[in-house]
Design an enzyme around this catalytic site. Sequence first.
Site, PDB file in Angstrom:
ATOM      1  N   SER A   1      36.235  33.704  35.706  1.00  0.00           N
ATOM      2  CA  SER A   1      35.323  33.045  34.692  1.00  0.00           C
ATOM      3  C   SER A   1      33.826  33.196  34.694  1.00  0.00           C
ATOM      4  O   SER A   1      33.171  33.100  33.765  1.00  0.00           O
ATOM      5  CB  SER A   1      35.547  31.484  34.677  1.00  0.00           C
TER       6      SER A   1
ATOM      7  N   SER B   1      36.168  31.679  31.214  1.00  0.00           N
ATOM      8  CA  SER B   1      35.501  30.513  30.532  1.00  0.00           C
ATOM      9  C   SER B   1      34.325  30.431  30.437  1.00  0.00           C
ATOM     10  O   SER B   1      33.882  29.540  29.801  1.00  0.00           O
ATOM     11  CB  SER B   1      36.050  29.285  31.487  1.00  0.00           C
TER      12      SER B   1
ATOM     13  N   LYS C   1      26.450  26.677  31.826  1.00  0.00           N
ATOM     14  CA  LYS C   1      27.558  26.280  31.221  1.00  0.00           C
ATOM     15  C   LYS C   1      27.809  24.908  30.937  1.00  0.00           C
ATOM     16  O   LYS C   1      27.467  24.157  31.791  1.00  0.00           O
ATOM     17  CB  LYS C   1      28.753  27.038  32.037  1.00  0.00           C
TER      18      LYS C   1
END
Length: 468
Positions: free
Chosen positions: A179, A155, A80
Amino acid sequence: MSQNIIYADATKLAELIRSREVSSVEVVKAHLDRIQAVDPKINAIVTLAGDALERAEAADAAVRAGDELGVLHGVPFTVKDSIDTAGVPTQRGSPIFKGRTPDADATSVARMKKAGGILLAKTNLPEFSYWIESDNLLTGRSNNPWDLTRTPGGSSGGESAAIAAGMSPIGLGTDLAISVRGPAAQTGISSIKATHGRVPMTGIYPRAPRRFWHVGPMARSIRDLALAFSQLAGPDGQDAFATSTVQFDAGIGRQPDRQLRVGWLVEPGFGPIDPEVAKVVEAAAEALKSLGVHVEPVRIPALEKDFALDVFNRIHVMEMKRAFAEATDGHEDQMYKMSRTMLSLPDTSMADFVEAEQAAERLRDGFAEYFQRFDALITPVLPLPAHKHGQEEFVINGRTVDATYLQGATVPLNVTGLPGISMRFGTSREGMPINVQVVGSWLAESTILAVATQLESISTVREMRPEL
């Protein structure tokens, strides 16, 4: 062979590379080809690591030389874009940080590399890693590989989409309230948010509020989660929350020497839950019962007394507002909707903040009491399957709620620091994945991995793949 490679899990790929049945170069190239073929539709990948093939060549040379190999030797992984990667841009989902290139890896990335993993790419996220949909001004919006009109979540939505679509076998995401577990549920993969502090947050943005943030692996199998977690866990001498020296054994196949006791809970305590999701949670509970596990429906009074989402909101807003204000100072024209929303929220009063902290303690006490009687808890991950892009209001089981309610069943684990696994166990009428959450007591990752392994062994949806 390429199709077999892109949907093999990381554990299998490591075995094939170690035995020289396939080369690391072949594996990396297959994933790069897959990215080129499908990412234009999905927009999960924001940056490729330019040296992945070169590192794969070195990995193959090490195999030929008989060198000592890590458990992920030669296997590509993705990260990420809020997690620092040395020499590869980490832009945090904002034009404010466009081109920002760290000098050092985050601890979690360094540990994946030490295990032999090869960084393949960085994945998309919301602005500053903060929202339930992965969309930002710098790298745009990610789409769900099961239905491009729907979100892969946030996220860590770019990460979940990349893994679900065969662009990556395994990766790293972060979790403030939902997330890694929510995006896994929206794309039908697996993820684990370990006990708070088990995996250091060093080199990850934002750090506020540090007591709620986690970093964890995302993958397509439970054994991959166990393997990655065994490499990621442990203090690094930099993150003061990462103090536990309790070792984790990745050999999750061994069953406990006594009958496990597992409760399952849909409502009350998490907000409204769609009946389709509720049925999948109950099906998971019945499946465990069929395997000889003691299973019963439960209620946790602490969740009914203090709604964890309200507790979380009252605590974290003040700290996140400050972090957002510092990041955007002088760059107001480059702010996206979540930073604008966060900075517009009213301050939490000191009285409300103190009461919320006390409520968090009551929640921890309530779970502590529960885990005196049970080994694990089965719950929903999300109250409904992946939703259409841009939705901000939902009708769930007859009740109209805003989008923050999607965090209702996940955020209790951030407030309390408990570990939880998100894994697929069903499919909606519209063909979207439905995951369940396996929750354990503090530092009991081995227990929930064992429960999840049992569920995976009788799952009928594990091999389902999106058509792209």
